[in-house]
Structures are given as structure tokens and as C-alpha cells.
Design a protein around this motif. Sequence first.
Motif, PDB file in Angstrom:
ATOM      1  N   SER A 512       0.989  -1.588  -0.026  1.00 29.43           N
ATOM      2  CA  SER A 512       0.066  -0.226  -0.463  1.00 29.43           C
ATOM      3  C   SER A 512       0.731   1.508  -0.363  1.00 29.43           C
ATOM      4  O   SER A 512       0.234   2.175  -0.813  1.00 29.43           O
ATOM      5  N   ASP A 513       1.997   1.067   0.445  1.00 28.14           N
ATOM      6  CA  ASP A 513       2.954   2.207   0.774  1.00 28.14           C
ATOM      7  C   ASP A 513       3.380   2.838  -0.396  1.00 28.14           C
ATOM      8  O   ASP A 513       3.855   3.605  -1.049  1.00 28.14           O
ATOM      9  N   LEU A 514       4.056   1.632  -0.945  1.00 32.95           N
ATOM     10  CA  LEU A 514       4.710   1.249  -3.090  1.00 32.95           C
ATOM     11  C   LEU A 514       3.620   2.314  -3.672  1.00 32.95           C
ATOM     12  O   LEU A 514       3.753   2.934  -4.318  1.00 32.95           O
ATOM     13  N   ILE A 515       2.353   1.850  -3.471  1.00 39.47           N
ATOM     14  CA  ILE A 515       1.262   1.618  -4.091  1.00 39.47           C
ATOM     15  C   ILE A 515       1.504   2.990  -4.782  1.00 39.47           C
ATOM     16  O   ILE A 515       1.352   4.356  -5.387  1.00 39.47           O
ATOM     17  N   GLU A 516       1.189   4.161  -3.418  1.00 44.63           N
ATOM     18  CA  GLU A 516       1.321   5.577  -2.861  1.00 44.63           C
ATOM     19  C   GLU A 516       2.282   6.301  -3.598  1.00 44.63           C
ATOM     20  O   GLU A 516       2.124   7.477  -4.168  1.00 44.63           O
ATOM     21  N   ARG A 517       3.358   5.397  -3.157  1.00 41.50           N
ATOM     22  CA  ARG A 517       4.866   6.170  -4.680  1.00 41.50           C
ATOM     23  C   ARG A 517       4.464   6.271  -6.088  1.00 41.50           C
ATOM     24  O   ARG A 517       5.681   6.951  -6.380  1.00 41.50           O
ATOM     25  N   LEU A 518       3.364   5.891  -6.057  1.00 40.17           N
ATOM     26  CA  LEU A 518       3.848   5.286  -7.943  1.00 40.17           C
ATOM     27  C   LEU A 518       3.186   7.158  -8.041  1.00 40.17           C
ATOM     28  O   LEU A 518       3.492   7.703  -9.116  1.00 40.17           O
ATOM     29  N   ASP A 519       3.069   7.281  -7.078  1.00 42.32           N
ATOM     30  CA  ASP A 519       2.689   9.198  -8.214  1.00 42.32           C
ATOM     31  C   ASP A 519       3.566  10.029  -6.606  1.00 42.32           C
ATOM     32  O   ASP A 519       3.502  11.364  -6.945  1.00 42.32           O
ATOM     33  N   ASP A 520       4.603   9.683  -6.858  1.00 35.41           N
ATOM     34  CA  ASP A 520       6.050  10.574  -6.264  1.00 35.41           C
ATOM     35  C   ASP A 520       6.265  11.838  -6.864  1.00 35.41           C
ATOM     36  O   ASP A 520       6.277  11.813  -8.589  1.00 35.41           O
ATOM     37  N   PRO A 521       7.052  13.012  -6.142  1.00 33.76           N
ATOM     38  CA  PRO A 521       6.732  14.177  -7.421  1.00 33.76           C
ATOM     39  C   PRO A 521       8.180  13.352  -7.936  1.00 33.76           C
ATOM     40  O   PRO A 521       8.918  14.654  -8.912  1.00 33.76           O
ATOM     41  N   ALA A 522       9.204  12.606  -6.958  1.00 34.64           N
ATOM     42  CA  ALA A 522      10.307  12.646  -7.777  1.00 34.64           C
ATOM     43  C   ALA A 522      10.331  11.571  -8.965  1.00 34.64           C
ATOM     44  O   ALA A 522       9.578  10.259  -8.378  1.00 34.64           O
ATOM     45  N   ALA A 523      10.969  11.349  -9.866  1.00 32.43           N
ATOM     46  CA  ALA A 523      11.059  10.689 -10.468  1.00 32.43           C
ATOM     47  C   ALA A 523      11.772   9.220 -10.407  1.00 32.43           C
ATOM     48  O   ALA A 523      11.442   7.919 -10.872  1.00 32.43           O
ATOM     49  N   ASP A 524      13.029   9.270  -9.716  1.00 30.34           N
ATOM     50  CA  ASP A 524      13.353   8.014  -9.124  1.00 30.34           C
ATOM     51  C   ASP A 524      12.697   7.307  -8.295  1.00 30.34           C
ATOM     52  O   ASP A 524      12.196   5.820  -8.087  1.00 30.34           O
ATOM     53  N   VAL A 525      11.998   8.346  -7.456  1.00 25.72           N
ATOM     54  CA  VAL A 525      11.084   7.824  -6.133  1.00 25.72           C
ATOM     55  C   VAL A 525       9.588   6.247  -7.116  1.00 25.72           C
ATOM     56  O   VAL A 525       9.725   5.463  -7.086  1.00 25.72           O
ATOM     57  N   ARG A 526       8.844   6.785  -7.717  1.00 24.23           N
ATOM     58  CA  ARG A 526       8.158   6.187  -9.315  1.00 24.23           C
ATOM     59  C   ARG A 526       8.665   4.833  -9.566  1.00 24.23           C
ATOM     60  O   ARG A 526       8.385   4.068  -9.389  1.00 24.23           O
ATOM     61  N   GLU A 527       9.724   5.275  -9.777  1.00 25.35           N
ATOM     62  CA  GLU A 527      10.688   3.915 -10.656  1.00 25.35           C
ATOM     63  C   GLU A 527      10.346   2.699  -9.633  1.00 25.35           C
ATOM     64  O   GLU A 527      10.980   1.906  -9.943  1.00 25.35           O
ATOM     65  N   ALA A 528      10.997   3.569  -8.851  1.00 25.40           N
ATOM     66  CA  ALA A 528      12.041   2.758  -7.779  1.00 25.40           C
ATOM     67  C   ALA A 528      10.454   1.791  -6.645  1.00 25.40           C
ATOM     68  O   ALA A 528      10.882   0.257  -6.899  1.00 25.40           O
ATOM     69  N   ALA A 529       9.283   1.980  -6.608  1.00 23.34           N
ATOM     70  CA  ALA A 529       8.156   2.242  -6.641  1.00 23.34           C
ATOM     71  C   ALA A 529       7.265   0.734  -7.365  1.00 23.34           C
ATOM     72  O   ALA A 529       7.072  -0.291  -6.913  1.00 23.34           O
ATOM     73  N   ALA A 530       8.135   1.308  -8.810  1.00 25.00           N
ATOM     74  CA  ALA A 530       7.296   0.214  -9.731  1.00 25.00           C
ATOM     75  C   ALA A 530       7.862  -1.460 -10.001  1.00 25.00           C
ATOM     76  O   ALA A 530       7.099  -2.017  -9.794  1.00 25.00           O
ATOM     77  N   PHE A 531       9.235  -0.749  -9.508  1.00 25.16           N
ATOM     78  CA  PHE A 531      10.044  -2.013  -9.666  1.00 25.16           C
ATOM     79  C   PHE A 531       9.945  -3.303  -8.141  1.00 25.16           C
ATOM     80  O   PHE A 531       9.548  -4.096  -8.845  1.00 25.16           O
ATOM     81  N   ALA A 532       9.889  -2.406  -7.098  1.00 18.02           N
ATOM     82  CA  ALA A 532       9.490  -2.791  -5.965  1.00 18.02           C
ATOM     83  C   ALA A 532       8.176  -3.977  -5.998  1.00 18.02           C
ATOM     84  O   ALA A 532       8.057  -4.772  -5.829  1.00 18.02           O
TER      85      ALA A 532
END
Length: 819
Positions: A512-532
Motif C-alpha cells: 500500500s505504501d509503494l502504491i502511493e509512491r507511484l505518484d511521488d513527485p520524484a521520478a526515481d522514487v516512482r521508478e523504484a516503487a514500480a520495480f518493488a
Amino acid sequence: MDPLCHRLDSDGRRIRDTDVRRGMRLNIAAGSLGMAWVAVGFNMPFTMLMEALGAGGLLIGLVSTMRQGSMLMQIPGSLYAERLPARKRFWVGLNVTQRLLWLLVGLALLRVPGPSRGVAWALLGVVGVSTVLAQLSAGTWHSWMAELVPDHVRGRFWGRRQAVTMAAYLVATGVAGYVLDRFSGTAGAGRTYRGFALVFAAAASLGVVDILLHLRIPEPKPRQIVPGTGLLARVAAPLKRADFRSFSLGMGVWFLAISMAGTFGVVYLKRTFAVEYTHLSLLAIAGSVSTILGSFVWGYLIDRIGARALCLLLMAAAPLFGLFWFFCGPAVYTWTLPWVGAVRVPQPIVLLTVSSLLAGSLFGGVSLCQMSLLGALAPNEGRSTAMAVHWTIVGVLGAMGPLVAGLIVDGFPARMSPVWLPAAGGWGFIHVLIILRAVLVWGASIPLLLRIRPHPHELPVGSALARVMMMNPVRIASSINNIRIMTSAATHGRRARAAWALGRQKTAIAVSDLIERLDDPAADVREAAAFALGRIGSGDAVDALIGKLDDPNCDLAPQIARALREARDPRSVKALMRKLDVPDRETQRETARTLGAIGDRRASPSLFNLLRTTGDDAIVSASSEALSHLGELAAIHEIVPRMLATGNPVLRRSLAVAVGDLLGCHDEFYQVLTAEEAARGSAVASLLKELRRAVRRLARERMRSEGRKLTAKLREIEAAHQDERHADCADLMYRLALGLAALSYGVQFGGDAEAMGDELIWHDERFAVGVWYLGLLRDSFDPAGRPARASHVDHSADVLLGIYFLSRWSRSVQARLAA
């Protein structure tokens, strides 16, 4: 979120978010001091005081029964408190009074000369008065905290509070055990109860400070009751809710079960094995350490999988640890420690310390789930009374446990061993209590909790179990810390690293926390969340990735395609197929590779179309690889012409691997190619050897003279390959294939390769396609033996592919002949 910044306190002042956070911190600090009081007044020191005063099992059981039964007073106390404009002063006044009583007890113990059942009965009276005062206001405290703590952090708050307060409990228990051993002696020495006096006086003082600190915690203004509502109607209202009723009864049975063995475990150890107070403190400390370590984990799990599901899992596992009691025996272990010397520890203490370290967190986790569920299930109107009703039911049922256990203890024979036990410690009353505990938990408590309707955002119990089982016990602390970093105010670099780590560890509770990070302002966080999310691969993780992939504003299509390649969930095929039409090179390439990795042949037509229409080398490679993974043999007719025409050596070898996967076994030709690149001739020798055996076997079965000719061609192929005469090698392989077609299938070459291929397909489609490839490879050289196209490209991979095809076919022929 539950923003409280628009709420008013009992004095009409606005409660800000900062006030809430400060109040929660103060509550934890105050609870730490109060836990010192609990460690002494409700646990081992008090039980041992009653034992030292000569109290029997029934009297000791009555103490616990009285404490549990006094919860009945929560109802009248809550009914009264709900009429007050504020609860805080009511709660503080009653609790300061009841804790000061124990300060007087500590002082009075200095004048007790020796064992006295009269003093034990007097203590029972003090317990009665003290617990009545405490329980009169207990419901108000629970409703106060339920309204103060926001829903979205409820699990984490109670987990953090339990961890900190249990650490205080651990320290208090250790100090109490030391003081009791240091200052307790014989009556003649005048020190019999001095240790008890010290620990009770100190604990009572800290308990008073705990109450006074609560004066600085904000109290949301309580919701007023509906005028004209009768007392009985207010008490009965929460019980009309089926979920609340099942929850209260289930928890009541749980407390009944655990109080039976919990109350008399130390009594059994003291009577049977003569353990010291310090040893008993060690058990309590071990349980506290386990609870502290588990609190952070359970708090996060409650917020992520649901309190009900987690409670059921913990309840199911907890009784199993009672088996440790059946292995307790009279042995004593001696260890020599630096600076300490020889230390003697009874075997039961060692065994039960291990049990406490493992099981303590489970029992603590159930308590956290109870607090969270109570806050969620208690109605907003009349919350104090509802919570009082819950704790009354828990108290009444829990009170029956020590009473029944006390009767069993007093009625149990002094020595009874009709049943064999592993450690030959004898069959005692504790074993009966452990069995009764398991029966009650598994047979009554869990079925009652199963009746509670799950929250819409709660996971089913089976899914919750899978999430918990996926957690690596060694990395739990690391996973929780990474979740904390990812959800707190941190740099985008730290958040991204935390998300990558959660993916590598496959931390399912972080979905659930990683799903929220798919809309993070930082691209590297979004990419890391998708990978995870892709690495975790659970149903909700895949659903979130599919939803984001279909989002027209999504800028993560290539990254999500890569993530879905990790998950390999067939549900994502349709969404991925739609991305093959997106005019973006990276998206098309990653999507094609993922469709191949998933292996769903619904994607074949779209991949064929992409291969036919693209002119991009990277997309040609990806789509060819995908079709080879899907086993689409017809794709060879699209791949081979591109392979022989390209001047890109990397693409040529990549396409050769794709063709090799289709003509042979997946990934086998890649191994042959890399082995040949590492040591030229090493792979070819074994391939030709295998082919030679097949030819000889076929010749023995049919035409020996033809077999000798084909064997001679094999020697010529090997020589041509060693001399790097690729054109000769290609021609020899094609002619060898024609001879094998005649020898194996009776298909003769009459000068028309296409007609021969059509006939071969009826016998062996894969062999027919392979022969077609060899003919195309031969024709790619001009009459002088030079490549007709792409003259600067090395054809060694093309030739090696031909040799591999023939060898792989020979293996299937030998298997057919053997059958």
C-alpha cells in the motif's frame, strides 16, 4: 487521515495537529512510568508476595479474579463520566487515589513479621478497593485515547507505545527481581518483606507521576449523549452490534484462557523446581524483549493488513508455544561467565526463556490488535460506555480463568505422573492449564472473531497469512525501517533506496505504501516503487501497476513493463498488448520482452505484427525474443531473413539465439554460443559427436552405406568449421540435412526445395523449418563462397546455429528410436 485540527478540547480550545502529536508522545512517556507500577502490582512480585505470605492457590486466584471482575465497575463509571463536560479530571482523581494506596502498602510491609494469611487477605481487600477505583475510570481513558489518536496511525502508535512501555516494564521487572533477592531473607533477620516494601513504594510513586503527566495531554471534547436515553439502553446499545458482540466475547475467552496458565506458571516453577526470583524475572524480561521487538512489526501490520486478520493469525499460533512446558525437567545447567564465575540456571528457566523470546511478541500483538479493533468497532456515540461494556465482558470472562485455575491447582495431587513427558519432569497442574488454554483459544475465541465482518480495506485471512509468511524474519527490522523512511519526510534519494530495498526483500506488507509512491513527485522514487511492486508480485501490487499503465498521464510505461516482467501475471497481458502500439521505442521494447516472459500466447498476433512492421533493431530483437519464449515456430520465417540481412553483429547473435530457442530447447543454444565464444570448437565437438551417434544408429536400422556417406559429411563439416570456411560448412550442413530427410523420413530431394519442405512438414515440422533455414543460410553466400550480403559480418553464429539444430534433432530421433 483524521485531521484533528478542527476539533475542540473539553475547554473549548482548538486542538492542532501539533497538540495531537505532543499528546501522543506524552502518553507514551507517562505509560512508561505507569508500566513500572504494572510490573510490580500486577505480575511476578505481587504473586510472589502472596506466596511468601502463605496464600494458597485459591487465594492467589481470587486476586486475579477480583482484578478481572472489577472491570464490571467500568460500566457505572462510564455512564457517570459521559454526563461530565470533561473526562480528564475524573480519571486523574480516581487513579491518583488508587495508586497512593499501594504506597501505603509498601510502608506497611515493613512492619509485617512473617507469613500471615491474615495479611494476605488484607492485601486482597486493598486489591479490591484499588482495582474498583481504577476500573471506574478505565473506559474514559480508552475513549479519550481512541478519539485522540488518528485512525491512519492507530496501529503504529499503539505498537510504538507498547514497545517503549514494555522496555520500561523490562527494566522494572529486572530491578524488582534484584531487589527482592537482595533484601528478602528469613523472618529472624528482620528482612523478610523489606524487598517487597521497597519495590511497591517505588512503583506506586512512579505510577502517580504517570497519572499527573496525563494532565498535559489534550482531551477532545466528548460527544454528548442523546437526552432521554435510559441507562440500560445505553449499556445494551453496543451489544446490538453483532461485530462488537463477537469481538468482546472472543477477547473475553482469550483472556480467560491466557490468565489460567499465566497466573500460576511462576507458582509451578517456584514449587516444583525452587527457582529464584531473579530466574522468574528473567522470564518476564525475555517476554518483554520479545514484545518490544514485535511491537513495531505488529503496529505496521495492523495498518496494512488489518487488525482482525492479524489477530486471528497470532491467536492461532500463540497456544503452540505452551508445548515448551511439557519439556521442563529437573536438570540444572552451569555456565562459567567472565567476571561473574559459575552461573547455575534451572533447565525450565532456559527452556521457557526461549519460549518467551519467541511467543512474547505474539501475545503482545494480540493486545495491539484488540486496542485497534476496539477503537474501530466502538460506536462514536456513547463510546466510553461501549468500551466499558467491552472491558467488562473481558473482565468477567477473564476473571473466571484464575479462579478455575486456582481450584485446579489446589485440587491437583502433589505427585502425579501417569502420562509420559519428554523431560521426565512429572505431570503437573500447569500441563492441564496449558491444554485448557489451547482448547479455549482454538475452539471458542478464534471462531468468535471470525464472525466479525472484515473492514473493506482489510486483507482476507489467507492473503494476510501469505503476506506475513513472505516476510524474511532476519530482515524484518530492515523492512520496517525502509517503510518508515519511504513514508516519512526524507530526501528523494533515501526514499528511492528504501523502495528498491523493499522490492529486493519482497516486503509484501509495504504494497500500500509503494502504491502511493507511484505518484511521488520524484521520478526515481516512482521508478523504484514500480520495480518493488513488480518484485513483490501480489495481486494488489499487479493491479496497481496495470491501473497506472492504463493511466494516460503515466510516464512510467517502460518501468512498469519491466516491473510486470518480474511479476509475470497473465492478468497484465491485455494492458501490455495495448502498449505495443505506443510510438515509443523503449515502451515497445520493454513491453515485448515482458509479454514474452509472461508466456501467454494471446500476445502472439500483436508481437508478430510488431516484428513485421518495425525497422528498429532493438524492437526486432525484443519481439523475436518474445516470440521464441512463446514457442511460435512460424516466427522463424520472419526472424531468419532479418538475421541474415543485418549488419549489426549484436542483433545477428540475438536473433540467432531466438531461432535456437525455437529449433531446440529454451536457453540451450545461448549456452552453446557462449561456450564456443569462450573456447572455439569446444561446443561444436560435442554437438557433432551426438549427431554422429544418431546417424550411425539410423544407418544400422536402415541403410548402412548411406550412413557411411553421412558420417563422412560430418567429418567434412567439422574440418570446414575448424578452418572457418563458413560457406562450405553451410553447404555441407544443407546436403547432410537432405540425406537425413531421406534416411529418417524417406523424403527425397528432387530439385524443388519448396516441395520437399511441404512434404517434410507432414513428418516433422520443426525439422522442415530447420532444413529451410539451412537452405537459406547456404544461399546467403555467393558462388565464390563469400557472403552475398553484409560481407563484413561474422557468420560463425549462423553456422553454429545450423550445427546445433542438427544435433538437437538427432537427440529427438534417438529418443524416438529408444521408445
